[in-house]
Motif scaffolding. Sequence first.
Motif, PDB file in Angstrom:
ATOM      1  N   LEU A   6       0.851  -1.198   0.000  1.00 12.95           N
ATOM      2  CA  LEU A   6       0.000   0.000   0.000  1.00 12.95           C
ATOM      3  C   LEU A   6       0.878   1.236   0.000  1.00 12.95           C
ATOM      4  CD1 LEU A   6      -2.844   1.343   0.307  1.00 12.95           C
ATOM      5  CD2 LEU A   6      -2.462   1.232   2.793  1.00 12.95           C
ATOM      6  N   THR A   7       0.600   2.156  -0.917  1.00 12.11           N
ATOM      7  CA  THR A   7       1.309   3.426  -0.992  1.00 12.11           C
ATOM      8  C   THR A   7       0.292   4.566  -0.970  1.00 12.11           C
ATOM      9  OG1 THR A   7       3.079   2.445  -2.325  1.00 12.11           O
ATOM     10  CG2 THR A   7       2.889   4.849  -2.350  1.00 12.11           C
ATOM     11  N   LEU A   8       0.540   5.544  -0.116  1.00  5.03           N
ATOM     12  CA  LEU A   8      -0.338   6.712  -0.018  1.00  5.03           C
ATOM     13  C   LEU A   8       0.476   7.982  -0.208  1.00  5.03           C
ATOM     14  CD1 LEU A   8      -2.453   5.794   3.165  1.00  5.03           C
ATOM     15  CD2 LEU A   8      -2.945   5.242   0.767  1.00  5.03           C
ATOM     16  N   ARG A  12      -5.329  11.720   3.698  1.00  2.86           N
ATOM     17  CA  ARG A  12      -5.612  11.980   5.103  1.00  2.86           C
ATOM     18  C   ARG A  12      -4.393  12.604   5.791  1.00  2.86           C
ATOM     19  NH1 ARG A  12     -10.860  12.089   7.246  1.00  2.86           N
ATOM     20  NH2 ARG A  12     -12.047  10.293   6.585  1.00  2.86           N
ATOM     21  N   SER A  13      -3.853  11.946   6.814  1.00  8.00           N
ATOM     22  CA  SER A  13      -2.757  12.527   7.581  1.00  8.00           C
ATOM     23  C   SER A  13      -1.390  12.215   6.998  1.00  8.00           C
ATOM     24  CB  SER A  13      -2.811  11.990   9.031  1.00  8.00           C
ATOM     25  OG  SER A  13      -2.726  10.574   9.040  1.00  8.00           O
ATOM     26  N   VAL A  19       3.631   0.645   2.895  1.00  4.59           N
ATOM     27  CA  VAL A  19       3.473  -0.450   3.844  1.00  4.59           C
ATOM     28  C   VAL A  19       3.434  -1.772   3.082  1.00  4.59           C
ATOM     29  CG1 VAL A  19       2.082  -1.424   5.706  1.00  4.59           C
ATOM     30  CG2 VAL A  19       2.109   1.045   5.352  1.00  4.59           C
ATOM     31  N   GLU A  20       4.320  -2.686   3.443  1.00  3.18           N
ATOM     32  CA  GLU A  20       4.293  -4.043   2.899  1.00  3.18           C
ATOM     33  C   GLU A  20       3.345  -4.886   3.757  1.00  3.18           C
ATOM     34  OE1 GLU A  20       5.819  -5.285   0.294  1.00  3.18           O
ATOM     35  OE2 GLU A  20       7.261  -3.706  -0.237  1.00  3.18           O
ATOM     36  N   ASN A  38      -6.815   5.465   8.814  1.00  2.32           N
ATOM     37  CA  ASN A  38      -6.577   6.017   7.478  1.00  2.32           C
ATOM     38  C   ASN A  38      -6.015   4.962   6.526  1.00  2.32           C
ATOM     39  OD1 ASN A  38      -7.336   8.375   8.718  1.00  2.32           O
ATOM     40  ND2 ASN A  38      -5.285   9.280   8.751  1.00  2.32           N
ATOM     41  N   LEU A  39      -5.226   4.042   7.056  1.00  2.00           N
ATOM     42  CA  LEU A  39      -4.604   3.009   6.227  1.00  2.00           C
ATOM     43  C   LEU A  39      -5.655   2.046   5.669  1.00  2.00           C
ATOM     44  CD1 LEU A  39      -1.585   2.296   8.577  1.00  2.00           C
ATOM     45  CD2 LEU A  39      -1.488   3.544   6.406  1.00  2.00           C
ATOM     46  N   VAL A  40      -6.531   1.548   6.539  1.00  3.38           N
ATOM     47  CA  VAL A  40      -7.540   0.602   6.062  1.00  3.38           C
ATOM     48  C   VAL A  40      -8.629   1.315   5.259  1.00  3.38           C
ATOM     49  CG1 VAL A  40      -7.075  -1.054   7.885  1.00  3.38           C
ATOM     50  CG2 VAL A  40      -8.816   0.704   8.265  1.00  3.38           C
TER      51      VAL A  40
END
Length: 387
Positions: A6-8, A12-13, A19-20, A38-40
């Motif tokens: 996951l790459t953001l 959000r913040s 994140v692997e 925010n991640l999920v």
Amino acid sequence: MHVAHLTLHDFRSYAAVDVELDPGVTAFVGRNGQGKTNLVEAIDYLSRLSSHRVATDAPLVRAGADQAIVRAAVVRDGRTAVLEVELNPGRANRARINRSPLPRARDLVGIVRTVVFSPDDLALVKGDPGERRRFLDELLVLRAPRYAGVRSDYDRVLKQRNTLLKSLYAARGSSRDAALATLAVWDEQLIGVGTELLSARLRLAADLAPYLGKAYEAVARGASRDDARIAYAASVPVENLVGSTEAAPSTEELRAAFVDELARRQRDEIDRGVTLVGPHRDELQLTLGPGEENRLPVKGYASHGESWSFALALRLASYDLLRADGDDPILVLDDVFAELDAERRSQLAGLVAGAEQVLVTAAVAADVPVELRGVTFHVADGEVRRA
């Protein structure tokens, strides 16, 4: 199916985060306000192009930024695809698969399937009918993504028709005749797309019903699978056949009922300046009790514990239905364990532990049941660190 990376960017913040992720259970642990949800939320956004927390995209873009990007490497049947969505509040969002642009952002919907459990799920039971209609429509789109377009078309037609109805009330003479002729055109469009949406919702409610009973039995102490029921209550006069042995109404029967009801309610609609017939006025009825004679609406009659069990059962039923379609959705348990007693925590954990990927958020590690102790990330001060 699972998310491997996951790459953001400016979501959000997070100005930037990578994140692997592994299959199985992953827990994001951190105090409230540190960014774990925010991640999920970002992964769920890729699934539906909407958030389970807010109604618009603007709050999803970090303060001071013009756009946000969510990118995920998704593994399905041993093959990896990189999905990306660019959020542009006030402008059209853009989406890509393996860096190739899609014609429309909504073409991304349904490629990733998520089922989210959150404290807000209590609104499914205690909230207004719009909460339950949204629940049905979101599940419908996950099963068949083309219904995202059907729902969008229905909203567009409904908005235009309501505007015309407001103007009709004061119209006189030739202008009224012209407006009535235009109304007939919008009626035809409303009936066409509304019948398609209504038919799909009726089938979905019928498909979901047996899974709901099984799920409620699993999460509610001493319950049987016949205790929890759902029934689709349409604003057009068709039989609510969920749980019945009769055949569901055909598309032609639904369309005819829609036509007749619109004609019957036309004067009321003009007087009130609003469309009174259609899927936007429908309700998913939730009832609870042993036997028909003791059955009562969940809203207003069920205890807090019963309401929570029913809400959990709706989510579990959604998960089981999607699995029955041949896919294993990603499960997101967002701060839900803090809301449950120890028994329900353990029951829910045991039911979902076997999913291909489970993403859990919790304020403290102790809130995560032992059945879901997997990889843990600590989230604090904008950083996500693997324990």
